[in-house]
Motif scaffolding. Structure first.
Motif, mmCIF file in Angstrom:
data_model
loop_
_atom_site.group_PDB
_atom_site.id
_atom_site.type_symbol
_atom_site.label_atom_id
_atom_site.label_comp_id
_atom_site.label_asym_id
_atom_site.label_seq_id
_atom_site.Cartn_x
_atom_site.Cartn_y
_atom_site.Cartn_z
ATOM 1 N N LEU A 12 0.863 -1.171 0.000
ATOM 2 C CA LEU A 12 0.000 0.000 0.000
ATOM 3 C C LEU A 12 0.906 1.229 0.000
ATOM 4 O O LEU A 12 1.885 1.281 0.724
ATOM 5 C CB LEU A 12 -0.849 -0.034 1.272
ATOM 6 N N THR A 13 0.596 2.215 -0.821
ATOM 7 C CA THR A 13 1.406 3.435 -0.829
ATOM 8 C C THR A 13 0.512 4.640 -0.613
ATOM 9 O O THR A 13 -0.651 4.622 -0.990
ATOM 10 C CB THR A 13 2.189 3.594 -2.149
ATOM 11 N N ARG A 14 1.048 5.658 0.026
ATOM 12 C CA ARG A 14 0.301 6.901 0.130
ATOM 13 C C ARG A 14 1.196 8.052 -0.287
ATOM 14 O O ARG A 14 0.988 9.199 0.081
ATOM 15 C CB ARG A 14 -0.273 7.106 1.534
ATOM 16 N N GLU A 15 2.195 7.712 -1.092
ATOM 17 C CA GLU A 15 3.192 8.690 -1.497
ATOM 18 C C GLU A 15 2.630 9.897 -2.228
ATOM 19 O O GLU A 15 3.152 10.996 -2.127
ATOM 20 C CB GLU A 15 4.221 8.020 -2.423
ATOM 21 N N ALA A 16 1.554 9.669 -2.993
ATOM 22 C CA ALA A 16 1.121 10.715 -3.923
ATOM 23 C C ALA A 16 0.780 12.022 -3.201
ATOM 24 O O ALA A 16 1.153 13.085 -3.661
ATOM 25 C CB ALA A 16 -0.043 10.216 -4.765
ATOM 26 N N HIS A 17 0.064 11.960 -2.098
ATOM 27 C CA HIS A 17 -0.293 13.203 -1.398
ATOM 28 C C HIS A 17 -0.275 12.949 0.099
ATOM 29 O O HIS A 17 -1.295 13.013 0.757
ATOM 30 C CB HIS A 17 -1.695 13.651 -1.810
ATOM 31 N N GLU A 18 0.906 12.684 0.626
ATOM 32 C CA GLU A 18 1.028 12.241 2.005
ATOM 33 C C GLU A 18 0.468 13.248 2.998
ATOM 34 O O GLU A 18 -0.279 12.898 3.918
ATOM 35 C CB GLU A 18 2.497 11.951 2.325
ATOM 36 N N LEU A 19 0.806 14.530 2.780
ATOM 37 C CA LEU A 19 0.384 15.574 3.718
ATOM 38 C C LEU A 19 -1.141 15.692 3.744
ATOM 39 O O LEU A 19 -1.766 15.787 4.800
ATOM 40 C CB LEU A 19 1.022 16.909 3.328
ATOM 41 N N LEU A 20 -1.731 15.632 2.552
ATOM 42 C CA LEU A 20 -3.187 15.730 2.447
ATOM 43 C C LEU A 20 -3.863 14.588 3.202
ATOM 44 O O LEU A 20 -4.862 14.781 3.901
ATOM 45 C CB LEU A 20 -3.605 15.724 0.972
ATOM 46 N N TYR A 21 -3.304 13.386 3.038
ATOM 47 C CA TYR A 21 -3.905 12.236 3.703
ATOM 48 C C TYR A 21 -3.800 12.359 5.213
ATOM 49 O O TYR A 21 -4.729 12.025 5.946
ATOM 50 C CB TYR A 21 -3.261 10.939 3.217
ATOM 51 N N ALA A 22 -2.646 12.857 5.678
ATOM 52 C CA ALA A 22 -2.476 13.041 7.118
ATOM 53 C C ALA A 22 -3.526 14.025 7.621
ATOM 54 O O ALA A 22 -4.154 13.816 8.662
ATOM 55 C CB ALA A 22 -1.076 13.557 7.417
ATOM 56 N N TYR A 23 -3.739 15.084 6.853
ATOM 57 C CA TYR A 23 -4.751 16.082 7.218
ATOM 58 C C TYR A 23 -6.146 15.457 7.256
ATOM 59 O O TYR A 23 -6.925 15.675 8.184
ATOM 60 C CB TYR A 23 -4.707 17.231 6.215
ATOM 61 N N MET A 24 -6.441 14.668 6.236
ATOM 62 C CA MET A 24 -7.788 14.105 6.140
ATOM 63 C C MET A 24 -8.051 13.075 7.242
ATOM 64 O O MET A 24 -9.190 12.866 7.644
ATOM 65 C CB MET A 24 -8.018 13.501 4.754
ATOM 66 N N GLU A 25 -6.984 12.437 7.696
ATOM 67 C CA GLU A 25 -7.139 11.458 8.789
ATOM 68 C C GLU A 25 -7.429 12.125 10.116
ATOM 69 O O GLU A 25 -7.956 11.501 11.028
ATOM 70 C CB GLU A 25 -5.848 10.658 8.932
ATOM 71 N N ASP A 26 -7.039 13.386 10.232
ATOM 72 C CA ASP A 26 -7.148 14.094 11.516
ATOM 73 C C ASP A 26 -8.612 14.414 11.822
ATOM 74 O O ASP A 26 -9.275 15.107 11.053
ATOM 75 C CB ASP A 26 -6.319 15.385 11.419
ATOM 76 N N PRO A 27 -9.132 13.910 12.966
ATOM 77 C CA PRO A 27 -10.552 14.151 13.259
ATOM 78 C C PRO A 27 -10.816 15.518 13.908
ATOM 79 O O PRO A 27 -11.979 15.871 14.137
ATOM 80 C CB PRO A 27 -10.894 13.022 14.225
ATOM 81 N N SER A 28 -9.778 16.299 14.199
ATOM 82 C CA SER A 28 -9.971 17.573 14.904
ATOM 83 C C SER A 28 -10.787 18.573 14.079
ATOM 84 O O SER A 28 -10.541 18.754 12.876
ATOM 85 C CB SER A 28 -8.615 18.197 15.229
ATOM 86 N N PRO A 29 -11.746 19.266 14.675
ATOM 87 C CA PRO A 29 -12.503 20.283 13.942
ATOM 88 C C PRO A 29 -11.681 21.558 13.718
ATOM 89 O O PRO A 29 -12.058 22.415 12.932
ATOM 90 C CB PRO A 29 -13.692 20.562 14.862
ATOM 91 N N ASP A 30 -10.530 21.656 14.397
ATOM 92 C CA ASP A 30 -9.692 22.843 14.264
ATOM 93 C C ASP A 30 -8.739 22.771 13.075
ATOM 94 O O ASP A 30 -8.097 23.757 12.739
ATOM 95 C CB ASP A 30 -8.832 23.002 15.534
#
Lengths: 469, 469
Positions: A12-30
């Motif tokens: 499994l790779t998430r290289e293409a947009h790693e930062l975006l995925y990290a952001y999307m995983e974050d459940p914080s409303p802030d």
């Protein structure tokens, strides 16, 4: 058949947009994402230029449209307008036919209702004085098809990719020694994949932003150029917003000329730095005027607000028309095996705007307004940090230009922002200014303040190991 | 700088569309081009389905549109609809989540006006029962992004290319021995470049059309499959129009299953062969039902009449959802370095038509009418040749289906047609039936007649050396 999947060992790779995925995983409303690609309005939605939107609807409803497949190299009106936008209509290279292929008076291209697209009709406005006498019939034929030196591509990624694929095959074989590609370290994420997949193995990062001096690392860049092997390819990313002065660009050009380095420009947002299309293209035009052979990849998503219809252009500047014609024929072959023929819609919209003086003028006004809006965001952010009393100098926020900017944050501060404040940005502290708006400005400024204060005690202000990150 | 061009030894190439260029060079007013790609109306212009045209204008004027960049893998509504079109909505593979990635209840994807496209909203109609309990958090995250197993691509070329790039990297490393690709000899021009540029070196043609029997060369094909190394990739081009019966397809599938060969389908015109979308997908669905893991590249240009907005889909059928998710993540990485994100317009139009029962039904009617028109062209051409008394059997013109057809002409007859009659077609005698219309039908029939008569005396009717050309 075997019960196990053939793809059992595919990771499994998430290289293409790693930062975006990290952001999307974050459940914080802030959470805030500071790496949005395009220009945005204050609600965070994509900026759409009203002139472009109206043209888009006109083009979609145009009853004269034929829906025929484009030639592999794209819409001639588009590539010509795009090339002229980049290197300037009055460029010596255009006058000498080094970016535009000669167009002879051709044989009739349509016969017996065969419906093949007449490649000439779309280019009726080009005023080139017939076929040069010394041309072979094959070349004459090509001239009929190639009406601009540019190749329409699928987004700027496509422009970089076909350029890279061509260079790997030809330029690298031509120059002595191994072909090396230099990419600014803060652009590695994006460019490395493209050049790697095109077959380059020797990819070197060069330092671009000096965290100590909070300025462009010109000295280091010149050193890298001086020590690079002859014939290396140098990616010059976003010259409109680098912050190099014309005199500094001249220095760069001098070294590159002496070392026979190949410039590959990438212009993601011409007009969005200074608000002036010509001023933003100064560096590229200087290289062209000096007689460099070069590639230039242009993006139109940001400056036309057409993010869902990515279209790019690869401008080729060659020594003469014969070289240009050959290179272009090879680029066509590369593109044919990548995507066949490009999509037409946004190219038609952009060509209509660029080739119509009234529309072009209105679009330029919108673009200038957007550039000014970005400058205002910079000024406001700097002011907020000043009011908060954030330690350090933040002058560099307003001395830089364009959509993207280095915040001058250390990696440890960036990590703090992501971990404790849910603010996502690149490790090098680069931020898309359009990601900041009235809804998140206070939160972002406060977060930066906290990150700087929290980390400054544990760190000397300019640790050596952070340089180049 | 050196006065000589860096590109001095770049050769001129015309490989991309050699036949077209030969045609365009021909100054004769009689010339006919028999290799037009799309469906055409009687004037020779591109066929545009009225339903699609109306939808296109609606989509362009849609005020709710956000113009945001698409995810790298494209518009979820489009890829889902495209995948269902190919393998059938009721496919076991869909029920078992082997082509569609599970969609968990995700974290909120938008916060603080950051404007990142909410990947879930577009897919609200998918009714998948939440997150599987055994999934790791990374996989769960991917599930949120990947809503269909398909990847939207730039044209069918793009679908073949990303599939090929992935297969070179992974599938080939997994199977023992060298990875070999088999491509039907009449499709070599188109496919070879794509697979070669993706890094394959061992590309073998297989015979498809038997000039002796004027029929599909099934025996030869099966022999090739039997003698191929395990794990080879077999391009199955245009299964809707091959003329193989279901029983014959079963034989092919049996051999491929036994030899562990990897099927890569290419479906250029589903619905244009028999007029029935399901019937034309029979072979693909049979392979899926047998449990094959496979790739399928779909083209939408012909069946939607959107030649200027090429859009394709690469459907991945895997053994299970985990394998699918991994493969799809790798395909995303490949696409990110090829074109970044695909264009949206035609994908939105096609998704709208396919997902709206009323529009879908009208579009299906138009497609059936076009398929019948093609059958009529075949019948008329055969009748013309019968009336002219052209020697030989021409029954195969009407027994074949779809937009393209083998004329059963020998290479020497094709050469005669090009040289003496200015009629341009492939050396193997393959012709796009849509290139023939009421304006050129008589001339084409008369030319074929002349070519056959002029060459038959100097030749035995079925020379061995022509087989497989």
């Amino acid at each position: 058949m075997a019960a196990l999947s053939l793809f059992l060992d595919v990771p499994l790779t998430r290289e293409a947009h790693e930062l975006l995925y990290a952001y999307m995983e974050d459940p914080s409303p802030d959470k805030v994402y500071l790496d949005c690609r395009g220009c945005r309005i204050d609600t965070g939605e994509a900026w759409v230029c009203p002139t472009v939107l109206r043209t888009l609807q006109l083009v979609a409803g145009d009853p004269t449209q034929d829906y025929e497949q484009l030639p592999v190299c794209g819409l001639p009106e588009f590539t010509r307008a795009a090339t002229e936008l980049a290197i300037g209509r009055e460029s010596q290279a255009i006058l000498e036919n080094r970016v535009r292929i000669l167009q002879p008076v051709g044989a009739p291209l349509k016969a017996r209702g065969s419906g093949v697209r007449d490649a000439i009709k779309a280019d009726a406005t080009v005023d080139i004085p017939g076929l040069g006498m010394g041309f072979s019939s094959i070349l004459a034929f090509w001239c009929r098809l190639y009406l601009a030196g540019g190749v329409q591509t699928v987004g700027v990624t496509g422009a970089l990719r076909i350029g890279a694929e061509f260079l790997r095959r030809w330029h690298c074989q031509h120059t002595p020694g191994p072909a090396r590609v230099y990419i600014a370290v803060h652009q590695l994420d994006f460019f490395q994949g493209i050049f790697h997949d095109a077959g380059f193995v020797d990819i070197c990062p060069y330092l671009y932003w000096d965290l100590e001096r909070l300025d462009v690392a010109l000295e280091d860049f010149l050193e890298v150029l001086e020590s690079s092997p002859e014939g290396s390819i140098i990616l010059l990313h976003g010259p409109e917003g680098t912050g190099l002065t014309p005199r500094q660009w001249e220095e760069v050009a001098q070294v590159m000329e002496r070392k026979h380095l190949f410039p590959f420009f990438d212009i993601p947002g011409q007009g969005l730095a200074s608000g002036d299309l010509n001023k933003d293209a100064w560096a590229l035009r200087h290289f062209v005027a000096r007689g460099f052979e070069l590639f230039c990849a242009q993006s139109f998503s940001r400056i036309f607000g057409l993010y869902d219809e990515p279209v790019g252009n690869l401008t080729v500047v060659a020594r003469d028309n014969v070289a240009l014609t050959r290179v272009r024929s090879q680029l066509e072959k590369v593109a044919a095996a990548l995507w066949g023929s490009p999509t037409c819609f946004s190219a038609r919209v952009i060509a209509t705007v660029l080739n119509n003086p009234a529309l072009r003028s209105k679009w330029k006004q919108s673009l200038r307004a957007m550039a000014e809006k970005i400058m205002l965001i910079r000024a406001k952010l700097k002011e907020k940090l000043r009011i908060l009393g954030t330690p350090g100098s933040w002058e560099h926020i307003t001395t830089q230009l364009g959509t993207h900017s280095f915040m001058g944050l250390l990696p440890v501060q960036v990590a703090y922002l992501m971990k404790h404040k849910h603010v996502y940005l690149h490790t090098d502290g680069q931020v898309s200014m359009c990601s900041i708006n009235s809804h998140n400005m206070d939160y972002v400024a406060q977060s930066i303040h906290e990150a700087v204060v929290a980390t400054m005690l544990g760190l000397s202000q300019h640790p050596e190991h952070c340089k180049g990150q």
